[in-house]
Design an enzyme around this catalytic site. Structure first.
Site, PDB file in Angstrom:
ATOM      1  N   SER A 148       0.858  -1.182   0.000  1.00 53.16           N
ATOM      2  CA  SER A 148       0.000   0.000   0.000  1.00 53.16           C
ATOM      3  C   SER A 148       0.891   1.228   0.000  1.00 53.16           C
ATOM      4  O   SER A 148       2.062   1.163   0.399  1.00 53.16           O
ATOM      5  CB  SER A 148      -0.876  -0.015   1.263  1.00 53.16           C
ATOM      6  OG  SER A 148      -1.485   1.231   1.486  1.00 53.16           O
ATOM      7  N   TYR A 161      -2.152  -1.054  11.040  1.00 54.84           N
ATOM      8  CA  TYR A 161      -2.108  -1.425   9.625  1.00 54.84           C
ATOM      9  C   TYR A 161      -0.882  -0.812   8.942  1.00 54.84           C
ATOM     10  O   TYR A 161      -0.170  -1.498   8.194  1.00 54.84           O
ATOM     11  CB  TYR A 161      -3.394  -0.962   8.947  1.00 54.84           C
ATOM     12  CG  TYR A 161      -3.471  -1.239   7.472  1.00 54.84           C
ATOM     13  CD1 TYR A 161      -3.864  -2.496   7.005  1.00 54.84           C
ATOM     14  CD2 TYR A 161      -3.169  -0.254   6.535  1.00 54.84           C
ATOM     15  CE1 TYR A 161      -3.944  -2.755   5.644  1.00 54.84           C
ATOM     16  CE2 TYR A 161      -3.251  -0.508   5.175  1.00 54.84           C
ATOM     17  CZ  TYR A 161      -3.639  -1.752   4.742  1.00 54.84           C
ATOM     18  OH  TYR A 161      -3.712  -2.000   3.397  1.00 54.84           O
TER      19      TYR A 161
END
Length: 340
Positions: A148, A161
């Protein structure tokens, strides 16, 4: 831009996809099913896995449902053995499973933080280990780590995360160096996703008052799936999927302290919608939410269906042509100005 070399992957490969029941993983399954691939589907939710298996078979592929938790290293290892017993040698392993919590760091329980790390980071470690244990003796194979933009630029409310995605980025560097040391042809790529329109926003655990939402207009999961499919077949270390990914990564390199302040001012409000969180809302942190949730979330109306950045990244000749056309246009305008 150099053309990425294509890997020697069979036309109908044996593919393992974690997180296969919903979201990006489900879109990846559908993309590989178009190739007639033999696909092992790994996730916790059996409803979504069974639905994904039907989609694979309807597209002409073969499916193997393996309901398990990727944070369990022994279960992942056993699953890899079952895949090869059923389909033969694994050609491609896609690590797409993840978990998340939307909450300030100090409001996140220690066990929840650890859970996000175990699924999002250790789940990819476990999958990579199981794949390499089988690929190394053969000297071939492709592994994709689903990353990401948040692997490079952390944002508020997602400390667990973001920390896990940062860890994956360092893990990839180490594994690639070790493979290079032994002269292995096994390829390990990482795909850096932008925000994606998946069901995660309806089942991510949250302590915030309003419903979670993407901080900016998301991309449809098919864009992510196409990037992951490309990364599995081409010798590219990292693939940035869309302009927001590039802006976040490059922006952090150039002005990280300024981004801290900007995100501190906008990141809390920007990740919540106008509707309050329902008191009976379920999350999937520790247990899957029942039902088949598919690939898409509730943001179809806002989601972007194309990524020019991905087109340029995966089609270097097109990129070169566009750069040449832009240069010719600029030269023409300059000539007209001088002539006038």
């Amino acid at each position: 831009m150099l053309m990425a070399r294509r890997l020697p992957i069979p036309d109908r490969p044996v593919v393992v996809v974690t997180g296969a029941s919903a979201g990006v993983g489900r879109a990846v399954v559908r993309r590989f099913a178009q190739d007639g691939a033999r696909i092992a589907l790994i996730a916790r939710g059996r409803d979504g896995l069974e639905a994904a298996a039907r989609e694979v078979e309807q597209a002409g592929g073969q499916a193997l449902v393996l309901a398990l938790d990727v944070s369990d290293a022994d279960a992942v290892e056993d699953a890899a053995s079952r895949v090869e017993e059923r389909f033969g040698p694994i050609d491609i392993w896609i690590n797409a499973a993840f978990a998340g919590v939307l909450a300030p760091f100090m409001d996140t329980k220690a066990e929840d933080y650890r859970r996000v790390t175990d699924v999002t980071y250790h789940g990819q470690v476990n999958g990579t280990r199981a794949a390499l244990r089988r690929m190394l003796p053969r000297g071939r194979g492709s592994i994709v780590l689903v990353g990401s933009a948040l692997a490079y630029r952390g944002i508020p409310l997602q400390a667990a995360y973001c920390g896990a995605k940062h860890a994956i980025q360092g893990f990839q560097d180490s594994i690639r160096a070790e493979l290079d040391h032994v002269g292995s042809a096994i390829h390990v790529a990482m795909v850096q996703l932008p925000g994606v329109n998946t069901p995660q926003f309806d089942w991510i655990r949250t302590t915030m008052p309003n419903r979670p939402k993407p901080a900016s207009p998301p991309y449809q999961p098919e864009i992510a799936a196409r990037a992951i499919h490309y990364a599995a077949h081409h010798r590219r270390k990292s693939l940035w999927v869309a302009l927001p990914s590039a802006k976040a990564i490059l922006g952090d390199r150039l002005a990280s302290p300024l981004l801290d302040r900007y995100l501190g001012a906008t990141g809390f409000r920007g990740q919540q919608g106008a509707e309050p969180v329902s008191p009976d809302r379920q999350d999937n942190l520790w247990q899957p939410v029942p039902g088949d949730h598919g690939a898409h979330g509730r943001f179809d109306a806002q989601a972007r269906r194309h990524s020019i950045w991905l087109e340029l990244s995966t089609r270097p000749r097109l990129s070169a042509s566009m750069i040449g056309a832009a240069a010719a246009l600029a030269a023409g305008l300059l000539f007209r100005r001088k002539k006038g």
